[in-house]
Write a protein that holds these residues in place. Structure first.
Motif, mmCIF file in Angstrom:
data_model
loop_
_atom_site.group_PDB
_atom_site.id
_atom_site.type_symbol
_atom_site.label_atom_id
_atom_site.label_comp_id
_atom_site.label_asym_id
_atom_site.label_seq_id
_atom_site.Cartn_x
_atom_site.Cartn_y
_atom_site.Cartn_z
ATOM 1 N N ASN A 313 0.861 -1.199 0.000
ATOM 2 C CA ASN A 313 0.000 0.000 0.000
ATOM 3 C C ASN A 313 0.896 1.247 0.000
ATOM 4 N N PHE A 314 1.492 1.550 -1.169
ATOM 5 C CA PHE A 314 2.472 2.633 -1.253
ATOM 6 C C PHE A 314 1.870 4.003 -0.915
ATOM 7 N N LYS A 315 0.638 4.248 -1.339
ATOM 8 C CA LYS A 315 0.032 5.567 -1.109
ATOM 9 C C LYS A 315 -0.096 5.862 0.381
ATOM 10 N N GLN A 316 -0.662 4.884 1.141
ATOM 11 C CA GLN A 316 -0.838 5.116 2.572
ATOM 12 C C GLN A 316 0.517 5.166 3.283
ATOM 13 N N MET A 317 1.471 4.366 2.815
ATOM 14 C CA MET A 317 2.812 4.407 3.408
ATOM 15 C C MET A 317 3.421 5.803 3.223
ATOM 16 N N TRP A 318 3.270 6.367 2.036
ATOM 17 C CA TRP A 318 3.809 7.698 1.764
ATOM 18 C C TRP A 318 3.074 8.768 2.562
ATOM 19 N N ASP A 319 1.738 8.688 2.562
ATOM 20 C CA ASP A 319 0.947 9.701 3.265
ATOM 21 C C ASP A 319 1.205 9.681 4.766
ATOM 22 N N SER A 320 1.337 8.500 5.339
ATOM 23 C CA SER A 320 1.494 8.383 6.792
ATOM 24 C C SER A 320 2.958 8.330 7.215
ATOM 25 N N LYS A 321 3.866 8.268 6.216
ATOM 26 C CA LYS A 321 5.307 8.180 6.494
ATOM 27 C C LYS A 321 5.634 6.983 7.402
ATOM 28 N N LYS A 322 4.970 5.843 7.069
ATOM 29 C CA LYS A 322 5.183 4.630 7.865
ATOM 30 C C LYS A 322 5.639 3.497 6.962
ATOM 31 N N ILE A 323 6.436 2.608 7.534
ATOM 32 C CA ILE A 323 6.914 1.440 6.791
ATOM 33 C C ILE A 323 5.786 0.420 6.685
ATOM 34 N N GLY A 324 5.617 -0.147 5.496
ATOM 35 C CA GLY A 324 4.567 -1.150 5.299
ATOM 36 C C GLY A 324 4.852 -2.438 6.052
ATOM 37 N N LEU A 325 3.782 -3.092 6.496
ATOM 38 C CA LEU A 325 3.886 -4.313 7.301
ATOM 39 C C LEU A 325 3.442 -5.530 6.495
ATOM 40 N N ARG A 326 3.840 -6.675 6.957
ATOM 41 C CA ARG A 326 3.421 -7.933 6.331
ATOM 42 C C ARG A 326 1.992 -8.265 6.762
ATOM 43 N N GLN A 327 1.211 -8.818 5.839
ATOM 44 C CA GLN A 327 -0.177 -9.177 6.142
ATOM 45 C C GLN A 327 -0.283 -10.596 6.696
ATOM 46 N N HIS A 328 -1.120 -10.756 7.716
ATOM 47 C CA HIS A 328 -1.471 -12.059 8.270
ATOM 48 C C HIS A 328 -3.000 -12.132 8.350
ATOM 49 N N HIS A 329 -3.508 -13.291 8.740
ATOM 50 C CA HIS A 329 -4.958 -13.431 8.912
ATOM 51 C C HIS A 329 -5.255 -14.150 10.223
ATOM 52 N N CYS A 330 -6.251 -13.656 10.906
ATOM 53 C CA CYS A 330 -6.742 -14.319 12.118
ATOM 54 C C CYS A 330 -7.550 -15.534 11.706
ATOM 55 N N ARG A 331 -7.231 -16.685 12.279
ATOM 56 C CA ARG A 331 -7.923 -17.917 11.896
ATOM 57 C C ARG A 331 -9.342 -17.994 12.455
ATOM 58 N N LYS A 332 -9.659 -17.157 13.411
ATOM 59 C CA LYS A 332 -11.002 -17.209 14.000
ATOM 60 C C LYS A 332 -11.984 -16.260 13.315
ATOM 61 N N CYS A 333 -11.563 -15.033 13.019
ATOM 62 C CA CYS A 333 -12.477 -14.068 12.399
ATOM 63 C C CYS A 333 -12.180 -13.824 10.928
ATOM 64 N N GLY A 334 -10.988 -14.200 10.478
ATOM 65 C CA GLY A 334 -10.641 -14.042 9.078
ATOM 66 C C GLY A 334 -10.137 -12.665 8.696
ATOM 67 N N GLN A 335 -10.025 -11.749 9.646
ATOM 68 C CA GLN A 335 -9.594 -10.398 9.322
ATOM 69 C C GLN A 335 -8.111 -10.349 8.962
ATOM 70 N N ALA A 336 -7.773 -9.398 8.078
ATOM 71 C CA ALA A 336 -6.383 -9.155 7.707
ATOM 72 C C ALA A 336 -5.731 -8.302 8.778
ATOM 73 N N VAL A 337 -4.660 -8.801 9.379
ATOM 74 C CA VAL A 337 -4.036 -8.121 10.516
ATOM 75 C C VAL A 337 -2.518 -8.138 10.370
ATOM 76 N N CYS A 338 -1.866 -7.228 11.083
ATOM 77 C CA CYS A 338 -0.406 -7.191 11.103
ATOM 78 C C CYS A 338 0.111 -8.142 12.178
ATOM 79 N N GLY A 339 1.405 -8.355 12.208
ATOM 80 C CA GLY A 339 1.993 -9.260 13.171
ATOM 81 C C GLY A 339 1.820 -8.811 14.607
ATOM 82 N N LYS A 340 1.884 -7.490 14.836
ATOM 83 C CA LYS A 340 1.748 -6.971 16.195
ATOM 84 C C LYS A 340 0.341 -7.205 16.744
ATOM 85 N N CYS A 341 -0.667 -7.109 15.876
ATOM 86 C CA CYS A 341 -2.057 -7.288 16.319
ATOM 87 C C CYS A 341 -2.484 -8.751 16.324
ATOM 88 N N SER A 342 -1.562 -9.655 15.956
ATOM 89 C CA SER A 342 -1.898 -11.089 15.957
ATOM 90 C C SER A 342 -0.721 -11.897 16.478
#
Length: 416
Positions: A313-342
């Motif tokens: 997500n280059f646009k949001q990375m540039w706008d927020s000046k944040k490094i992009g994170l790797r995507q994971h998925h919660c096996r219970k709810c199926g939501q797309a989450v980062c490593g810190k939140c899962s």
């Protein structure tokens, strides 16, 4: 020869009763003879053997018959004592066994396939012999006349076959991971539907005609329960054949074959599913519970918990000046989450996850100790299993391994 085992009573584990270890090559298929202390086996060494237990406690062959080619599969009907044997050369040979299981009389031979016969199934109610082969053909013959009644061409070679007598539905699992349902008539068939949930090839099928559910096992380590009777497309996943890295290192079995599901058997009186895998694991699943479907994985360009952008997500990375994170998925709810939140892990037995899997923080907080209560038991057969057969009248399980040994187990401590 066979060695009699003096079982040591143990709680909640299969009891090894006997070992049969006189085959010169791998036993591809073997079955327990109901109401008789005996076993029928077919092997890569081209032999059909009928093993009966003697007074010494050992199993000795009462019949030793050599076939013209390696025996790849078989089907045995105890009511008629009809034995159907599929071979590497594409033929299916039938025999009638004597009442005392000391004699085998040739009945008929079918030129069924152009390649190895992968599955053969005799249906007494229809007088049909169903078979599949590496030539990608599914055929059915009349067992009375020997004539071929029909043929269906599959997209890949078939590795699993089951049949429902009431509806005349054939369930065909193939090497592409697809399961096909066919409606068979006397001389024709029609395609009912196809479904695919596995990422690997289908290695085993098991049909429960009472609950009208189909179980499929795969080389992707998973088992799926397809609710055919419910007509709602419900598919329940069972994930229990994932071996730990420590176990892989200690046993020497290589990935990915180590967890491949090799066999499925259903105990209808207790509503338990028995599965086995190439690493020697035997798993007994409690299916007498209301299980939950695993959720579809959601798509998102950012973490659905903290809204941090993912690395594409280059646009949001540039706008927020944040490094992009790797995507994971919660096996219970199926939501797309980062490593810190899962970062947390949990078992979710109702969803079929008997080992710990990734879950998001909020789902982890919602899972109670009661939710984590295991719904399967795990046992080690101590040989790499290639085939399994369960006989519900005795509660015995047969496993055949790459070590050329057939083992007989008393499953009553765990299937009850």
């Amino acid at each position: 020869m066979a060695a009699e085992i003096q079982p040591k009573p143990q709680a909640r584990t299969p009891v090894l009763l006997n070992k049969i270890e006189a085959s010169q090559d791998v036993v591809n298929t073997a079955v327990i003879i109901p109401k008789e202390d005996g076993v029928i086996s077919v092997s890569e060494d081209r032999t059909i053997r009928i093993w009966l237990k003697r007074d010494s406690g050992q199993y000795w062959p009462s019949v030793f018959h050599t076939m013209p080619a390696s025996c790849s599969c078989m089907s045995f009907n105890p009511e008629t004592r009809r034995l159907s044997v599929g071979m590497e050369n594409g033929t299916v040979s039938e025999f009638i066994l004597s009442e005392d299981y000391n004699k085998m009389t040739p009945a008929r031979t079918y030129q069924a396939h152009q390649g190895k016969v992968t599955v053969v199934l005799f249906v007494l109610e229809m007088e049909w012999v169903l078979s599949t082969g590496q030539d990608k053909n599914f055929t059915w013959h009349c067992s009375e006349s020997g004539t071929q009644l029909g043929l269906y061409r599959t997209t890949a070679w078939v590795s699993g076959l089951q049949f429902d007598v009431e509806t005349r539905h054939a369930f065909v699992g193939d090497f592409s991971g697809q399961v096909t349902i066919l409606k068979l008539e006397q001389d024709s068939c029609s395609l009912v539907t196809t479904f695919k949930g596995h990422t690997g090839n289908v290695t085993a099928l098991c049909w429960d005609p009472v609950q009208r559910v189909l179980f499929s096992g795969s080389s992707d380590h998973s088992i799926i329960m397809w609710d055919i009777g419910g007509r709602k497309g419900t598919a329940i996943e069972l994930q229990g054949h994932n071996m730990s890295a420590v176990h892989k290192q200690s046993c020497g079995v290589c990935f990915p074959c180590s967890e491949k599901v090799q066999g499925l058997c259903y105990a209808p009186h207790t509503r338990q599913l028995i599965s086995c895998s190439a690493d020697g694991a035997i798993v007994v699943w409690n299916m007498d519970v209301t299980r939950q479907e695993t959720p579809e994985w959601l798509d998102s360009d950012s973490c659905q918990k903290c809204e941090q952008p993912f690395f594409w997500n280059f646009k949001q990375m540039w706008d927020s000046k944040k490094i992009g994170l790797r995507q994971h998925h919660c096996r219970k709810c199926g939501q797309a989450v980062c490593g810190k939140c899962s970062a947390k892990r949990s078992t979710i037995p109702l969803m079929g996850f008997e080992f710990e899997v990734r879950v998001c923080d909020s789902c982890h907080a919602s899972i109670t100790d009661e939710d984590r209560a295991p719904m399967a038991t795990f046992h080690d057969s101590k040989h790499s299993i290639v085939y399994m057969h369960y006989e519900p009248t005795t509660g015995w399980l047969l496993t055949s391994g790459t070590d050329k040994v057939v083992k007989l187990w008393d499953m009553s401590p765990v299937v009850s």
